[in-house]
Design a protein around this motif. Structure first.
Motif, mmCIF file in Angstrom:
data_model
loop_
_atom_site.group_PDB
_atom_site.id
_atom_site.type_symbol
_atom_site.label_atom_id
_atom_site.label_comp_id
_atom_site.label_asym_id
_atom_site.label_seq_id
_atom_site.Cartn_x
_atom_site.Cartn_y
_atom_site.Cartn_z
ATOM 1 N N ILE A 94 -5.280 45.953 69.763
ATOM 2 C CA ILE A 94 -5.087 46.013 68.317
ATOM 3 C C ILE A 94 -4.604 44.680 67.763
ATOM 4 N N ILE A 95 -3.798 43.960 68.558
ATOM 5 C CA ILE A 95 -3.278 42.691 68.030
ATOM 6 C C ILE A 95 -4.387 41.682 67.812
ATOM 7 N N SER A 96 -5.407 41.691 68.683
ATOM 8 C CA SER A 96 -6.513 40.758 68.490
ATOM 9 C C SER A 96 -7.223 41.038 67.178
ATOM 10 N N ILE A 98 -6.106 42.635 64.512
ATOM 11 C CA ILE A 98 -5.252 42.294 63.378
ATOM 12 C C ILE A 98 -5.271 40.794 63.148
ATOM 13 N N MET A 99 -5.133 40.030 64.246
ATOM 14 C CA MET A 99 -5.048 38.580 64.100
ATOM 15 C C MET A 99 -6.353 37.991 63.587
#
Lengths: 297, 357
Positions: A94-96, A98-99
């Protein structure tokens, strides 16, 4: 107690809130369909408004034609963004995701500043009369139009998801991608369609805000303001997004009233939604209408 | 997220001490000492411009290391790191200006104060995960920024506040050449601290939390405690980095700690490699140098047709922002494990050089 001012602000809040609702709705659309949290939603507003402004001022197109061309552009833009950038990232943490959307948002924000400058540019006038009196309240014509457009869009969304084939396919995909695929729905097309619709709908909101306040990079702030609205309503609820948008819009204006009349802290208008956001996350993280994540081990 | 180690075949570790060692080979130990010695000599050779870049890399790396502990090792997401960085800067200036605390002590104290703030904002983090946490920290960013603009007693409001130069026993570290050593000392200290933390029970608990928090909980790891702890730790490093920044520029203003800086911090650790301590340093260097490189490029093409057509020089700040956004997107698309991973692959390639497959 200045009742008239309060009433005026509440009405303004409802109108701005309806716009928040529209943006929140298109945000939820992307999240529901493709599980991507789009931090670049504000840039859709920004790009839509700038493109429309550019067409209207440089080529002197009539307003409706300019808007139609803008929609076509946003449609292509949304699909291109999904296919080129987001599609390779399916299945990444998920962080990828979002980023990536945050990176896109910085990129497009800076690009717009480069291409169109940093100063707010006014739209060419569209209506003959600036404002009308309704029940003793001064309401700008553009706001009336914006309210009309917002309600029309919400109705359109409701119809789309209830009755149209593509809307049903999208709901099926949101429910379970594998099942949807086994029913012959192309999940890739659904993702692309969600981004395209979201881009177009956001650009409408962008154009409306641009007509009222002038087009500037402040438009991308709507993409951030959307978070309190969607969290209040629940991340995956379209109805919740609309209600959340209305509540946040009214709340901002009431905060401005309280601030102006009693507290005199200044700038409360900007920051109140974020305090609300933290409080909601503390007591009811899944919002009013969101689905609770239930984890089974 | 990246898998941690690429241990070559035939490398058997038979004791726990061998498994948790910092330097797996003597060569890597010598390389680190040699690198440090080179850095110590840097102020003798480099001019002010390059030194200021190195100092920037230093204090940003300290803060980015904190974020990597939170994001890379614990798997929590924070989009509000710049606000903690800013809080550390203001806290250190406030302590030394108002209470006469020497800067030498003000910097660690600022770290402790920032930890307290981080723990407050970390409390919702104990309940939230992933996306919801990202949004909560986004709110923290805006709330703290608003606080900076309001709190005249603490930050000097919109006017900003001055900060004293770092000094020990009357010897002031007020030039780039001298301050470089302060930053270097803190950099080494924090990196050693973080490396050792990751070898301890607490560090392994954080990693377990990231990899599978339900299993971690079943193994007796207190989720709430470690999630909050991780937030506090990340805020501590951010506070130290911010304090170093404040005493380097000797002036702190409210504008510097916006969402763009938060995103740059995230960019640093993503480009460097999530969950890699040395990667943090590489990523920070990359993130500091990319906007600078845009400056070099525009200088190189100044006066050419391209420059006249696009007026590159006047729009340098936008070009820098675009470059930041673009490298984040490109890295996530093509090298999601970051520079640290690429570096390991380069090493592995040369290890097997003539017979690489």
């Amino acid at each position: 107690m200045n009742t008239h001012l309060l009433l005026q602000l509440v009405v303004n809040g409802l109108i701005v809130g309806a716009l928040y609702g529209v943006v929140a709705m298109s945000f939820v659309l992307i999240y529901k369909a493709s599980q991507v949290v789009n931090f670049a939603q504000g840039e859709f507003l920004l790009i839509g408004a700038w493109v429309c402004w550019w067409l209207l001022t440089t080529y002197q197109l009539p307003f409706l034609v300019g808007m139609a061309v803008t929609f076509a552009f946003m449609l292509v833009f949304g699909i291109a963004l999904q296919v080129v950038v987001l599609r390779p990232l399916i299945g990444e943490p998920i962080i990828s995701v979002i980023m990536v959307t945050i990176g896109l948002s910085i990129f497009f924000q800076a690009l717009c500043k480069w291409l169109f400058g940093v100063f707010a540019q006014p739209f060419p006038p569209i209506f003959q009369t600036q404002s009308v009196q309704i029940l003793g309240l001064e309401i700008q014509t553009v706001y009336l139009m914006s309210l009309g457009i917002s309600v029309a869009m919400m109705a359109g969304f409701a119809w789309f998801f209830q009755y149209s084939k593509h809307g049903l396919a999208m709901r099926a995909t949101a429910f379970n991608q594998q099942v949807a695929q086994s029913l012959g729905i192309s999940v890739r097309n659904v993702f692309a369609m969600a981004w395209a619709i979201s881009a177009v709908v956001s650009s409408v909101a962008g154009i409306v805000v641009g007509i009222v306040n002038g087009v500037s990079s402040a438009l991308s702030l709507y993409g951030i303001k959307v978070f309190p609205a969607v969290i209040l309503g629940g991340l995956d609820s379209v109805v919740g997004a609309v209600i959340g948008g209305l509540v946040i819009g009214v709340l901002e204006n009431v905060a401005q009233y309280v601030d102006g009349q009693y507290l005199h802290w200044g700038n409360l208008y900007e920051i109140v939604p974020f305090y609300v956001l933290v409080v909601i996350l503390m007591i009811k993280p899944y919002g009013l209408f969101g689905t609770r994540d239930i984890e089974r081990v | 997220m990246a898998t941690q180690s690429l241990i070559p075949a035939g490398d058997y570790r038979t004791t726990y001490a061998a498994d948790t060692t910092i330097f797996p080979t003597a060569g890597s130990r010598y390389a680190v000492w040699a690198g440090l010695a080179l850095l110590c000599l840097a102020p003798l050779v480099l001019d002010r411009y390059w030194l200021s870049l190195l100092i920037q890399i230093g204090y940003f790396a300290v803060a980015a290391l904190g974020l990597n502990i939170l994001v890379g090792f614990t798997g929590q997401i924070s989009i509000g790191h710049a606000a903690f960085f800013g809080f550390g800067a203001f806290a250190s200036a406030w302590l030394s200006n108002n209470y006469g605390i020497p800067v030498f002590f003000a910097i660690p104290l600022a770290g402790v104060m920032t930890t307290a703030v981080g723990l407050i904002f970390g409390l919702p983090a104990a309940r939230l995960k992933g996306l919801y946490l990202a949004i909560a920290t986004l709110a923290a960013q805006y709330i703290l920024q608003d606080f900076f603009a309001r709190a005249n007693w603490f930050t000097g409001g919109v006017a900003g506040t001055a900060a004293d130069a770092f000094s020990i026993f009357g010897f002031a570290f007020d030039t780039d050449h001298r301050y470089f050593y302060v930053v270097l000392a803190y950099l080494v200290l924090t990196f050693v601290l973080a490396t050792n933390l990751m070898r301890s029970r607490d560090g392994r608990a954080l990693v377990a939390l990231r990899d599978h928090y339900l299993s971690a909980e079943m193994m007796g790891i207190n989720l709430t405690r470690y999630r909050t702890l991780s937030f506090g730790l990340s805020a501590f490093f951010a506070g130290i980095g911010g304090a170093l920044y404040a005493h380097y520029l000797q002036f702190v203003s409210v504008e510097g700690f916006g969402i763009l800086l938060s995103i740059q911090f995230l960019g640093m650790i993503i480009i460097g490699g999530l969950g890699s301590i040395m990667g943090t340093l590489m990523g920070t260097a990359f993130m500091v140098l990319v906007p600078e490189a845009m400056g070099w490029i525009t200088d190189a093409v100044r006066g050419s047709a391209l420059d006249r057509a696009l007026s590159l020089k006047d729009n340098l700040s936008f070009l820098r922002e675009m470059a930041i956004g673009l490298v984040i997107v490109l890295f996530l698309m093509f090298e999601p494990d970051g520079l640290a991973h690429r570096w390991r692959q380069i090493k592995a390639y040369w290890k097997l050089y003539p017979f690489s497959h």
